[in-house]
Motif scaffolding. Structure first.
Motif, PDB file in Angstrom:
ATOM      1  N   SER A 165      47.459 139.289  76.418  1.00  0.00           N
ATOM      2  CA  SER A 165      46.368 138.348  76.818  1.00  0.00           C
ATOM      3  C   SER A 165      46.000 138.335  78.241  1.00  0.00           C
ATOM      4  N   GLN A 169      42.193 138.998  81.152  1.00  0.00           N
ATOM      5  CA  GLN A 169      41.572 137.783  81.514  1.00  0.00           C
ATOM      6  C   GLN A 169      41.190 138.051  83.336  1.00  0.00           C
ATOM      7  N   GLU A 205      34.456 141.962  72.670  1.00  0.00           N
ATOM      8  CA  GLU A 205      34.468 140.553  73.045  1.00  0.00           C
ATOM      9  C   GLU A 205      35.895 140.242  72.876  1.00  0.00           C
ATOM     10  N   GLN A 206      36.411 140.853  71.923  1.00  0.00           N
ATOM     11  CA  GLN A 206      37.789 140.111  71.484  1.00  0.00           C
ATOM     12  C   GLN A 206      38.757 141.480  71.160  1.00  0.00           C
ATOM     13  N   LYS A 221      40.788 136.489  73.248  1.00  0.00           N
ATOM     14  CA  LYS A 221      39.458 136.809  73.868  1.00  0.00           C
ATOM     15  C   LYS A 221      39.332 137.352  75.200  1.00  0.00           C
ATOM     16  N   GLY A 223      38.306 138.244  78.886  1.00  0.00           N
ATOM     17  CA  GLY A 223      37.320 137.289  79.801  1.00  0.00           C
ATOM     18  C   GLY A 223      36.941 138.237  80.956  1.00  0.00           C
TER      19      GLY A 223
END
Ligand SMILES: NC(=O)c1ccc[n+]([C@@H]2O[C@H](COP(=O)([O-])OP(=O)(O)OC[C@H]3O[C@@H](n4cnc5c(N)ncnc54)[C@H](O)[C@@H]3O)[C@@H](O)[C@H]2O)c1
Length: 388
Positions: A165, A169, A205-206, A221, A223
């Protein structure tokens, strides 16, 4: 280098393993303790490598620890490096050094004021392959380098990294995560960058995490942009196309970096690693340089795929401690990393704002790491091969 330095590590995640294993290559350092915001992670790594597992505060309070490696996630880099310096210890951090130039400048000022050294990954440009490329350029073998390209293209890390993740981001994405390898390699070879222009996009987008571990099956998600294409204009006049992506299924760019000069073209190997093959193409044909004979260029790390690379992560820290001993600046220095960060943030801003971005800082290329300087860094009984 006369003394052996005790080193602590903060951040006991995925890349810890490589640092802990590779530390045995280097004569001047000994890992003694580790810490993590997640105490269980510190205890696990401590038990695995025979290190004292401590809280961050306890590690920083240990008077016998001279330097600390920061292997936390990028969002924590500035705060943790600042805490290391505040504890009176030299700091060496994974990339990027911070997520803003303000934080980067504050760290540089803090280190200066405390009389401590800070250094930053990547240190791969200190490897045998990139140092040999630098020597060939400095000797005039390539002529004046006018153009070139650098490519990093894959499909992200959710299929192998247990905690992907943070890489999707703000503060990461391929520009800030992989960009430091390519930009550091280019600045070491070509000198400072004057201005950049870029475009960016995001294919998805994900992302679904398929890597084994507690996050398997979860959805991340996205970012931040996951594909960026930039043009860099160097102060030397060289113009380089730089392309990074976590969206590409494959590619045909067999040379991660190509530099084209008035006398020859130079193919430079993967700046994520320390070894690889250098190829020079000139009017007489193609010539291969033997990187295997260098101290920190020999291929020593075999991935499960069978692919073998040169891996000497930690070399930048060893050079930094040698610098502390000798009263000189480290090669993978704070100033160098700050210039690289300004270029990376400039690429992101250029795409956001749709304009050229001037790079206001400049930096001198670090001195060559000659074989005579590198050889004493290697322990007499250094392990020769690792399974990655
Ligand atoms: N994974 C790789 O292959 C790789 C390769 C080269 C460089 N890096 C860099 O190394 C760094 C760490 O990456 P990783 O993949 O090991 O991440 P990771 O998420 O696997 O591990 C990071 C660790 O840092 C800890 N941590 C986070 N914030 C902290 C804080 N404030 N104080 C103490 N501990 C904290 C986390 O609990 C975690 O255990 C990143 O900067 C990354 O860019 C990773």
């Amino acid at each position: 280098m006369s003394k052996q330095w005790n080193v602590g590590v903060i951040g006991c995640g995925h890349i810890f393993d490589a640092y802990a294993r590779l530390a045995k290559i280097f004569a001047p350092i000994k890992l003694v303790a580790c810490a993590d915001i997640d105490m269980a992670a510190a205890q696990r790594r401590g038990a695995e490598y025979g290190l004292d597992a401590l809280s961050m505060e306890a590690l920083l309070a240990r008077p016998d620890i001279d330097a600390v490696i920061n292997l936390t996630n990028p969002a924590s880099h500035a705060a943790v490096t600042g805490a290391i310096l505040a504890a009176g210890k030299h700091a060496y951090s994974e990339k990027p050094l911070a997520l803003s130039l303000e934080d980067a400048n504050a760290l540089l000022a803090q280190a200066d004021k405390a009389g401590l050294l800070i250094g930053f990954a990547p240190d791969t440009f200190l490897g045998g392959a990139h140092q040999m490329a630098r020597r060939l350029i400095d000797e005039g073998r390539i002529g004046t380098i006018k153009s070139g390209s650098a490519h990093f293209m894959n499909h992200g890390m959710e299929d192998w990294h247990p905690n992907p993740s943070p890489y999707y981001q703000v503060g990461a994405g391929p520009v800030l995560d992989m960009g430091p390898y390519y930009i550091s390699a280019l600045v070491n070879l070509l000198g400072p960058v004057k201005r950049v222009v870029a475009l960016a996009s995001k294919f998805f987008e994900q992302r679904e995490v398929t890597a084994a571990g507690p996050n398997q099956g979860t959805v991340v998600k996205v970012g931040t942009p996951t594909t960026s294409q930039a043009l860099l204009e160097f102060a030397s006049g060289a113009q380089i196309h730089f392309s990074v992506s976590y969206d590409n299924w494959g590619h045909g760019h067999s040379n991660p970096i190509e530099l084209h000069g008035t006398k020859a073209s130079l193919m430079v190997p993967d700046p994520n690693f320390f070894g690889g093959q250098l190829q020079i193409i000139d009017a007489d044909g193609s010539h291969i340089s033997n990187v295997e004979e260098t101290t920190f260029g020999r291929q020593n790390w075999t991935w499960p795929s069978g692919n073998v690379v040169g891996n000497y992560r930690g070399l930048g820290l060893v050079d930094l401690l040698d610098a502390a001993d000798k009263g000189r600046q480290p090669r993978a220095s704070g100033l160098f990393a700050r210039h690289v960060l300004e270029i990376l943030l400039g690429i992101i801003r250029s795409a956001d704002e749709g304009r050229f971005v001037d790079i206001t800082s400049t930096v001198q290329r670090p001195p060559l790491l000659a074989e005579a300087d590198a050889a004493p860094f290697k322990a007499a009984n250094a392990p020769l091969a690792f399974a990655g």
